[in-house]
Write a protein that holds these residues in place. Sequence first.
Motif, PDB file in Angstrom:
ATOM      1  N   GLY A 167       0.839  -1.185   0.000  1.00 24.38           N
ATOM      2  CA  GLY A 167       0.000   0.000   0.000  1.00 24.38           C
ATOM      3  C   GLY A 167       0.881   1.245   0.000  1.00 24.38           C
ATOM      4  O   GLY A 167       2.114   1.151   0.000  1.00 24.38           O
ATOM      5  N   THR A 168       0.246   2.412   0.025  1.00 28.84           N
ATOM      6  CA  THR A 168       0.996   3.670  -0.058  1.00 28.84           C
ATOM      7  C   THR A 168       1.435   4.199   1.301  1.00 28.84           C
ATOM      8  O   THR A 168       2.132   5.198   1.373  1.00 28.84           O
ATOM      9  CB  THR A 168       0.168   4.747  -0.769  1.00 28.84           C
ATOM     10  OG1 THR A 168      -1.113   4.815  -0.148  1.00 28.84           O
ATOM     11  CG2 THR A 168      -0.001   4.429  -2.256  1.00 28.84           C
ATOM     12  N   GLY A 169       1.024   3.519   2.362  1.00 33.91           N
ATOM     13  CA  GLY A 169       1.498   3.879   3.692  1.00 33.91           C
ATOM     14  C   GLY A 169       0.580   4.827   4.444  1.00 33.91           C
ATOM     15  O   GLY A 169      -0.178   5.603   3.850  1.00 33.91           O
ATOM     16  N   THR A 170       0.648   4.724   5.785  1.00 37.41           N
ATOM     17  CA  THR A 170      -0.049   5.641   6.689  1.00 37.41           C
ATOM     18  C   THR A 170       0.983   6.193   7.665  1.00 37.41           C
ATOM     19  O   THR A 170       1.678   5.418   8.322  1.00 37.41           O
ATOM     20  CB  THR A 170      -1.163   4.925   7.477  1.00 37.41           C
ATOM     21  OG1 THR A 170      -2.158   4.455   6.578  1.00 37.41           O
ATOM     22  CG2 THR A 170      -1.793   5.868   8.504  1.00 37.41           C
ATOM     23  N   ARG A 171       1.056   7.512   7.738  1.00 34.82           N
ATOM     24  CA  ARG A 171       1.981   8.136   8.688  1.00 34.82           C
ATOM     25  C   ARG A 171       1.292   8.244  10.040  1.00 34.82           C
ATOM     26  O   ARG A 171       0.293   8.954  10.181  1.00 34.82           O
ATOM     27  CB  ARG A 171       2.415   9.516   8.202  1.00 34.82           C
ATOM     28  CG  ARG A 171       3.388  10.208   9.158  1.00 34.82           C
ATOM     29  CD  ARG A 171       3.871  11.539   8.610  1.00 34.82           C
ATOM     30  NE  ARG A 171       4.558  11.364   7.334  1.00 34.82           N
ATOM     31  CZ  ARG A 171       5.815  10.984   7.201  1.00 34.82           C
ATOM     32  NH1 ARG A 171       6.547  10.750   8.269  1.00 34.82           N
ATOM     33  NH2 ARG A 171       6.356  10.868   6.007  1.00 34.82           N
ATOM     34  N   LEU A 172       1.830   7.533  11.027  1.00 32.56           N
ATOM     35  CA  LEU A 172       1.278   7.547  12.391  1.00 32.56           C
ATOM     36  C   LEU A 172       2.100   8.498  13.253  1.00 32.56           C
ATOM     37  O   LEU A 172       3.326   8.383  13.301  1.00 32.56           O
ATOM     38  CB  LEU A 172       1.305   6.139  12.986  1.00 32.56           C
ATOM     39  CG  LEU A 172       0.871   6.002  14.443  1.00 32.56           C
ATOM     40  CD1 LEU A 172      -0.598   6.371  14.598  1.00 32.56           C
ATOM     41  CD2 LEU A 172       1.114   4.577  14.955  1.00 32.56           C
ATOM     42  N   THR A 173       1.405   9.419  13.908  1.00 30.99           N
ATOM     43  CA  THR A 173       2.062  10.342  14.840  1.00 30.99           C
ATOM     44  C   THR A 173       1.469  10.122  16.216  1.00 30.99           C
ATOM     45  O   THR A 173       0.242  10.214  16.392  1.00 30.99           O
ATOM     46  CB  THR A 173       1.859  11.803  14.426  1.00 30.99           C
ATOM     47  OG1 THR A 173       2.374  11.979  13.090  1.00 30.99           O
ATOM     48  CG2 THR A 173       2.575  12.748  15.380  1.00 30.99           C
ATOM     49  N   ILE A 174       2.312   9.813  17.185  1.00 24.77           N
ATOM     50  CA  ILE A 174       1.864   9.629  18.566  1.00 24.77           C
ATOM     51  C   ILE A 174       2.123  10.932  19.317  1.00 24.77           C
ATOM     52  O   ILE A 174       3.265  11.402  19.393  1.00 24.77           O
ATOM     53  CB  ILE A 174       2.590   8.457  19.240  1.00 24.77           C
ATOM     54  CG1 ILE A 174       2.424   7.180  18.405  1.00 24.77           C
ATOM     55  CG2 ILE A 174       2.058   8.259  20.666  1.00 24.77           C
ATOM     56  CD1 ILE A 174       0.998   6.757  18.149  1.00 24.77           C
ATOM     57  N   ILE A 175       1.069  11.473  19.884  1.00 23.28           N
ATOM     58  CA  ILE A 175       1.151  12.759  20.572  1.00 23.28           C
ATOM     59  C   ILE A 175       1.408  12.510  22.053  1.00 23.28           C
ATOM     60  O   ILE A 175       0.623  11.822  22.706  1.00 23.28           O
ATOM     61  CB  ILE A 175      -0.159  13.538  20.391  1.00 23.28           C
ATOM     62  CG1 ILE A 175      -0.461  13.696  18.892  1.00 23.28           C
ATOM     63  CG2 ILE A 175      -0.085  14.890  21.080  1.00 23.28           C
ATOM     64  CD1 ILE A 175      -1.879  14.073  18.606  1.00 23.28           C
ATOM     65  N   PRO A 176       2.504  13.049  22.596  1.00 25.44           N
ATOM     66  CA  PRO A 176       2.832  12.795  24.020  1.00 25.44           C
ATOM     67  C   PRO A 176       1.812  13.431  24.952  1.00 25.44           C
ATOM     68  O   PRO A 176       1.168  14.418  24.620  1.00 25.44           O
ATOM     69  CB  PRO A 176       4.191  13.473  24.197  1.00 25.44           C
ATOM     70  CG  PRO A 176       4.722  13.676  22.829  1.00 25.44           C
ATOM     71  CD  PRO A 176       3.535  13.819  21.922  1.00 25.44           C
TER      72      PRO A 176
END
Lengths: 110, 113
Positions: free
Chosen positions: B104-113
């Motif tokens: 797939g084209t990817g999913t950017r995951l951002t974890i917010i502190p």
Amino acid sequence: ETGVTQSPTHLIKTRGQQVTLRCSSQSGHNTVSWYQQALGQGPQFIFQYYREEENGRGNFPPRFSGLQFPNYSSELNVNALELDDSALYLCASSRAGTQYFGPGTRLLVL
Amino acid sequence: DQQVKQNSPSLSVQEGRISILNCDYTNSMFDYFLWYKKYPAEGPTFLISISSIKDKNEDGRFTVFLNKSAKHLSLHIVPSQPGDSAVYFCAASGNFGNEKLTFGTGTRLTIIP
């Protein structure tokens, strides 16, 4: 256990030149696959080698060619480089099932 | 013809909560599915896989669910940690992983502190 390694890490070439990228498989792995990843895209399959024979090829022109050696290391050769060949080139090795990737070679064609 | 689709380019999740990444596929011949995590300037790192004979596979904080009738799989990360921030790729293969991977084209995951 040594993981998959690739060389060089970065490369700059000009249009029309030829390039050779190298990959060393993870210990015990007899299958090597090559992928091209353009910016913002998922990796695209180029070809796969199993025991020194090509074992599948993606939608890439014949100027993309490869080799696998008796120690299962591999080379990707690209002739007559085009600007669109600028990408991250990934090598993955496997024995049965899961493919493990190297860090990639970033190629820039000017 | 994109045979593996990740329809969410990005996802933000609070630290400690559950992250759910989704993936859909169209090719019925796929029988092995994998999730990879990728940091900038590195190759994809294998996370977890699932064969079509199963509908769930767990490994620590990571669980993959496969719904064959819907041709859908998801990756659950619980609890999410800051180090999980990366691009996640879903990939599929035939012959139980012995064929090429289709990504797939990817999913950017951002974890917010």
